[in-house]
Scaffold this motif. Structure first.
Motif, mmCIF file in Angstrom:
data_model
loop_
_atom_site.group_PDB
_atom_site.id
_atom_site.type_symbol
_atom_site.label_atom_id
_atom_site.label_comp_id
_atom_site.label_asym_id
_atom_site.label_seq_id
_atom_site.Cartn_x
_atom_site.Cartn_y
_atom_site.Cartn_z
ATOM 1 N N ASP A 56 0.791 -0.956 0.140
ATOM 2 C CA ASP A 56 -0.324 -0.193 -0.083
ATOM 3 C C ASP A 56 1.301 1.152 -0.320
ATOM 4 O O ASP A 56 2.132 1.307 0.608
ATOM 5 N N LYS A 57 0.569 2.130 -0.864
ATOM 6 C CA LYS A 57 1.400 3.508 -1.147
ATOM 7 C C LYS A 57 1.412 4.387 -0.045
ATOM 8 O O LYS A 57 2.137 5.201 0.493
ATOM 9 N N LEU A 58 0.006 3.902 0.935
ATOM 10 C CA LEU A 58 0.069 5.418 2.094
ATOM 11 C C LEU A 58 0.631 4.691 3.204
ATOM 12 O O LEU A 58 1.659 5.592 3.655
ATOM 13 N N ASP A 59 0.844 3.660 2.826
ATOM 14 C CA ASP A 59 1.982 1.986 4.487
ATOM 15 C C ASP A 59 2.878 2.464 3.565
ATOM 16 O O ASP A 59 3.637 2.908 5.235
ATOM 17 N N LEU A 60 3.352 3.007 2.581
ATOM 18 C CA LEU A 60 5.073 2.495 2.240
ATOM 19 C C LEU A 60 5.390 4.235 2.832
ATOM 20 O O LEU A 60 6.518 4.361 2.859
ATOM 21 N N ALA A 61 4.392 5.513 2.519
ATOM 22 C CA ALA A 61 5.056 6.753 2.738
ATOM 23 C C ALA A 61 4.976 6.567 4.172
ATOM 24 O O ALA A 61 6.248 7.439 4.627
ATOM 25 N N ASP A 62 4.134 6.029 5.020
ATOM 26 C CA ASP A 62 4.485 6.459 6.692
ATOM 27 C C ASP A 62 5.759 5.578 6.805
ATOM 28 O O ASP A 62 6.199 6.246 7.527
ATOM 29 N N MET A 63 5.991 3.903 6.310
ATOM 30 C CA MET A 63 7.293 3.311 6.983
ATOM 31 C C MET A 63 8.390 4.360 6.331
ATOM 32 O O MET A 63 9.540 4.424 7.206
ATOM 33 N N PHE A 64 8.354 4.955 5.092
ATOM 34 C CA PHE A 64 9.404 5.974 4.639
ATOM 35 C C PHE A 64 10.150 6.942 5.809
ATOM 36 O O PHE A 64 11.289 7.596 6.120
ATOM 37 N N ASP A 65 8.478 7.302 6.056
ATOM 38 C CA ASP A 65 8.698 8.773 7.248
ATOM 39 C C ASP A 65 9.021 8.184 8.402
ATOM 40 O O ASP A 65 10.264 9.348 9.122
ATOM 41 N N ARG A 66 9.083 7.441 9.213
ATOM 42 C CA ARG A 66 9.029 6.857 10.058
ATOM 43 C C ARG A 66 10.823 6.230 9.900
ATOM 44 O O ARG A 66 11.906 6.400 10.896
ATOM 45 N N ILE A 67 11.089 5.658 9.071
ATOM 46 C CA ILE A 67 12.531 5.432 8.211
ATOM 47 C C ILE A 67 13.461 6.769 8.358
ATOM 48 O O ILE A 67 14.788 7.016 9.120
ATOM 49 N N SER A 68 13.011 7.927 8.099
ATOM 50 C CA SER A 68 13.728 9.145 7.423
ATOM 51 C C SER A 68 13.923 9.485 8.946
ATOM 52 O O SER A 68 14.942 10.388 10.145
ATOM 53 N N LYS A 69 12.326 9.799 10.403
ATOM 54 C CA LYS A 69 12.895 9.844 11.361
ATOM 55 C C LYS A 69 13.980 9.824 12.293
ATOM 56 O O LYS A 69 14.625 10.269 13.444
ATOM 57 N N SER A 70 14.148 7.947 12.081
ATOM 58 C CA SER A 70 14.854 7.254 13.270
ATOM 59 C C SER A 70 16.253 7.390 12.756
ATOM 60 O O SER A 70 16.803 7.803 12.847
ATOM 61 N N ILE A 71 16.234 7.489 11.230
ATOM 62 C CA ILE A 71 18.078 8.580 10.685
ATOM 63 C C ILE A 71 18.554 9.258 11.119
ATOM 64 O O ILE A 71 19.598 9.675 11.769
ATOM 65 N N ASN A 72 17.475 9.947 11.492
ATOM 66 C CA ASN A 72 17.318 11.413 11.956
ATOM 67 C C ASN A 72 17.560 11.241 13.062
ATOM 68 O O ASN A 72 18.508 12.391 14.156
ATOM 69 N N GLN A 73 17.301 10.543 14.223
ATOM 70 C CA GLN A 73 17.347 10.783 15.682
ATOM 71 C C GLN A 73 19.106 9.494 15.887
ATOM 72 O O GLN A 73 19.173 10.064 16.805
ATOM 73 N N LEU A 74 19.407 8.829 14.897
ATOM 74 C CA LEU A 74 20.613 7.978 15.361
ATOM 75 C C LEU A 74 21.598 9.055 14.597
ATOM 76 O O LEU A 74 22.827 9.344 15.856
ATOM 77 N N ASN A 75 21.687 9.915 13.670
ATOM 78 C CA ASN A 75 22.352 10.988 13.943
ATOM 79 C C ASN A 75 22.487 12.399 14.381
ATOM 80 O O ASN A 75 23.620 12.616 15.079
ATOM 81 N N LYS A 76 21.461 12.781 15.683
ATOM 82 C CA LYS A 76 21.524 13.174 16.159
ATOM 83 C C LYS A 76 22.752 13.097 17.341
ATOM 84 O O LYS A 76 22.743 13.319 18.370
ATOM 85 N N TYR A 77 22.080 11.438 18.058
ATOM 86 C CA TYR A 77 22.505 10.495 18.761
ATOM 87 C C TYR A 77 24.381 10.565 18.760
ATOM 88 O O TYR A 77 24.877 10.780 19.516
#
Length: 325
Positions: A56-77
Motif C-alpha cells: 500500500d502506497k500510504l503505508d509505504l509513505a508512512d514507513m519511509f517517514d519513520r525510517i527518515s525520522k529514525s535515521i535523523n535521531q541516530l544522527n543526532k545521537y
C-alpha cells in the motif's frame, strides 16, 4: 590514638574492593554508545527490510517517514556523543548512517518514486553575454510535492534558484548534479545534501541536523548546521556555523570561514532549528586522511576575511534582482 579492630578494617577494605570492582565492571560511555547505536541501527534495518513486504502506497509513505525520522535521531545521537568518541568510532558510525540513508533513498526510488521537479522561467531570457547579464537568470520551483519529507533539485545548469522556508521546512533537501548554479535557501531544512556540484554557490539558513557534501568542485557554500561531512571535494569554500567538529575525507584545497550571511527571519529559523548560536567550530576541522598529531592538515585552510567579504558582495546582485521581480 584510637585502636580500630582488624575485623572492621578488613570489612572496610572488602567493601571498597567490591565498590571498585563494580565500578571497573561498568561500561564506558563509548561502550554504551556502541551498544545503543547497534540497537538503533538494527531497528532501522528491520524497517528497511519490511519495505519489500509493504504494497500500500500510504503505508509505504508512512514507513519511509519513520525510517527518515529514525535515521535523523541516530544522527543526532552520534552528534551528542561525539565529544567522548574517538575519530575511528565517529567515522564508522557516520559511514553506517550514510549506508542506511543510501539504502532508504534507493528503496524509496524503487517503491515510491517521486516525480521530478520542473522549472518555469519568469520571463524570456536572453543568452548571458557578461557577468551582469548572468544575474538575470532566475527560475522557481513549481509547487509539485509528492513526498512530504523531501525536496530535491537535480540536473540543472546556469540557473538561479530561491527556495522559501515553507518549501523545505522539516524536509531533507538534496541538490545534485548542478553546474554553475546559484541557490538561496531562506529557511531551515532538516538535512542538506550537496552532491556532484560544479562551480555552484549555495546559501542556506540553519540546517537542523547534518550537511553532507559529496563530489564538489570550485564551489562556495554557506550554512549553519549541527554536523558537516565533506567527501571527495576540491577547491571549495565553506562559510559555516557548525556546533560539532567538521569532518573532511578524500578532500583537498578547501577553505573554511565563519557564517556571516543574513536574511529576513534568520533569527526565527535559528531558534526553530535548535542550533546553539554561541557555539561555532568553523575552524576546528577533522581530516580523516591526515593522521599526524599536532600538525595542521595541508588539505584545508582558514579563509582570509577579504575573501569572506567578497563572497557576500557577489551575492548582493542576485538578492537585489530577486526583490525587484
Amino acid at each position: 590514638m584510637i585502636h580500630i579492630p582488624d575485623t572492621i578494617l578488613k570489612r572496610k577494605d572488602q567493601r571498597e574492593g567490591e565498590l571498585q570492582k563494580k565500578h571497573d565492571n561498568q561500561p564506558s560511555q563509548a561502550e554504551v554508545f556502541r551498544e545503543t547505536f547497534r540497537e538503533k541501527e538494527a531497528e532501522i534495518e528491520v524497517l528497511l527490510a519490511s519495505i519489500e513486504k509493504t504494497t500500500d502506497k500510504l503505508d509505504l509513505a508512512d514507513m519511509f517517514d519513520r525510517i527518515s525520522k529514525s535515521i535523523n535521531q541516530l544522527n543526532k545521537y552520534l552528534a551528542s556523543s561525539s565529544i567522548f568518541l574517538i575519530a575511528y568510532d565517529i567515522k564508522i558510525s557516520k559511514s553506517a548512517i550514510q549506508s542506511l540513508q543510501d539504502r532508504s533513498v534507493e528503496l524509496e526510488n524503487k517503491y515510491l518514486p517521486r516525480k521530478r521537479f520542473t522549472f518555469k522561467n519568469r520571463r524570456d531570457m536572453k543568452p548571458a553575454r557578461d557577468k551582469n547579464t548572468e544575474i538575470d537568470r532566475h527560475v522557481e520551483v513549481e509547487k509539485i510535492v509528492t513526498n512530504p519529507n523531501a525536496f530535491s533539485v537535480s540536473d540543472k545548469t546556469d540557473v538561479t534558484l530561491f527556495i522559501d522556508h515553507e518549501d523545505i521546512k522539516n524536509k531533507d533537501v538534496t541538490l545534485s548534479r548542478l553546474v554553475n548554479c546559484v541557490v538561496f535557501i531562506h529557511g531551515s531544512p532538516n538535512t542538506l545534501h550537496l552532491i556532484t556540484l560544479e562551480s555552484c554557490r549555495i546559501v542556506s539558513g540553519p540546517v537542523v541536523t547534518s550537511v553532507l557534501v559529496e563530489d564538489s568542485r570550485n564551489g562556495s557554500f554557506a550554512f549553519p548546521c549541527q554536523q558537516l561531512r565533506v567527501h571527495n571535494t576540491k577547491s571549495t569554500d565553506f562559510h559555516i556555523h557548525v556546533t560539532t567538529r567538521a569532518i573532511i575525507e578524500d578532500t583537498s584545497g578547501v577553505r573554511f570561514g565563519p557564517y556571516r550571511y543574513s536574511y529576513d527571519n534568520l533569527d526565527a529559523h535559528y531558534e526553530g532549528s535548535g542550533l546553539d548560536r554561541e557555539r561555532n567550530n568553523w575552524d576546528d576541522v577533522d581530516d580523516f586522511n591526515w593522521l599526524v598529531n599536532n600538525k595542521q592538515s595541508p588539505n584545508w585552510t582558514k579563509m582570509p576575511p577579504n575573501d569572506q567579504d567578497s563572497f557576500l558582495e557577489e551575492l548582493k546582485p542576485y538578492l537585489k534582482k530577486n526583490k525587484s521581480t
